[in-house]
Design a protein around this motif. Sequence first.
Motif, short mmCIF file in Angstrom:
data_model
loop_
_atom_site.label_atom_id
_atom_site.label_comp_id
_atom_site.label_asym_id
_atom_site.label_seq_id
_atom_site.Cartn_x
_atom_site.Cartn_y
_atom_site.Cartn_z
N SER A 295 8.67 -0.78 -7.78
CA SER A 295 7.81 -0.68 -8.97
C SER A 295 8.21 0.51 -9.84
O SER A 295 8.25 0.39 -11.07
N LEU B 228 0.53 -4.40 -12.45
CA LEU B 228 0.71 -5.84 -12.21
C LEU B 228 1.95 -6.11 -11.36
O LEU B 228 1.94 -6.98 -10.48
N GLY C 270 1.66 -7.71 -7.77
CA GLY C 270 2.41 -8.95 -7.60
C GLY C 270 3.33 -8.89 -6.39
O GLY C 270 3.41 -9.85 -5.60
N MET D 171 3.33 -11.11 -2.91
CA MET D 171 4.57 -11.83 -2.58
C MET D 171 4.99 -11.55 -1.14
O MET D 171 5.45 -12.43 -0.42
#
Length: 477
Positions: free
Chosen positions: A421, A448, A452, A456
């Motif tokens: 990230s 986000l 996410g 996942m």
Amino acid sequence: MKKTLLNIFYNAVYQIFLVLVPLITVPYLSRVLGPKTYGIYSSVNNTFQFLMVFCTLSVSYIGMRTISKIRTNESKKELTEAFWGLWYFQGIAGLITIALTIVVSIIFKVKYWNYILLMVPFLISAQLDIAWFFQGLADFGRVVLRNTIVKLISVLLILILVKGPSDLYKYMLIMSVSTMLGSFVFWFNIRNYVGKPTRYFYKLKATSKAIITLLIPQIATQIYTSLDKPILNFFQNTTQVSYYDNSQRIANMILGVITSITLVMMPKMASEGKEAQKKILRKSLEATVMLGTLFSVIVMVNTKEFVPFFFGEKYIPMTPLMFFFTLTIIFIPMGGVFANQFALANKRDKDYAIPVCIGAVLEVLLSIILDHHFGATGALISILTTEVIVLILRIWIVRDGYEFKYVFKDIPKYFIIGIVSLSIGMLIPQLLTSAFFNMTLKSILVMLIYLGLMFMIKLDFNQDILNVINKFLRRNG
């Protein structure tokens, strides 16, 4: 469990409020006072943070733990004996510390002695602080409400009265007196909970032993979290102190929100059996690491824009300091899970003490070596090195009390998510001309991306998040 979640909510709301207050005052004060004058406040304030330890001793930890166990019996007599008997330690220690501070400041005319006298109400606030009693009762709503009102009043006074560097004394008075009033208001209806003052200390021998055991690590902690600024000031000028202190402000605000979980969970852990503790420990560690890595990434990707926007152009040299100090948002709360929730909750006071004592010695040695040559950068290296070693020691020293593989099963995954990230976030260009809206957009995008990646990878903690969301939606549906 419902009450525990409510208490986490109350404390989190208050910690978020504590974040919002500096978002108003810090940009204002950093510009009005300037780095040099702000550095004087930082040095004096952190000296008082150290002195306050001697006012409270370790009663806040011991009191919260003791009251949380007693409240299950619902005996007002026992509550009365515990409250007064524990506060006597705090009250007497406060009187001695206050008297010595005033006498030494006046007689020896220590550096900034006139400002030190203005900050004496901080010590009185520590002496009167009985928030531990309400936290032990799991009555966090009362703590939140009263402190919120006092904080709001102090913000208004700062904006009205502090207009330039010459008003530093006004700022110090506002901060110290408002903190004192915040502690004083807890006494207004204490008689609704306990009876008349007792004549004796509470379990004198056992409590004295616990105080000594916990006081040492508290002093040690303050050496490397508060005295690092006065030590830096000894080798460098107040501008360097201001850069170093302000580089920590945002991280420390966020730390307050994350560590609120630890604060609320400690009484919960203290009242549970070993099997329940294992599950609580794992869930709490995952929540702590998830929030820590997420907030760290958000701050890091915005640091370059945030410093001039929030603090002013004069503070641009501290940008690298703030970027790397953000790592403490991960290190400190992780250590807190094993220190506060586990070691203290299970009366493993020595195991709580040893890591921070080693950390204090290490931090002082590193500061003496590095501060003189590298200034604020040296102080940063010292504190980061210390926090990493303290974290490792805290995890290792209580290893016999939990299953490492079970508790740390998914933790490495959060670090991988954080690194990915951060890497993506650093590549995001400036999409908007407004610094504020650009940072807001970038923060949302990074959040986000982080969430996410979490879903996942299919972490166990994801289901807990979904359960909380579903319960919230059902209640408000």
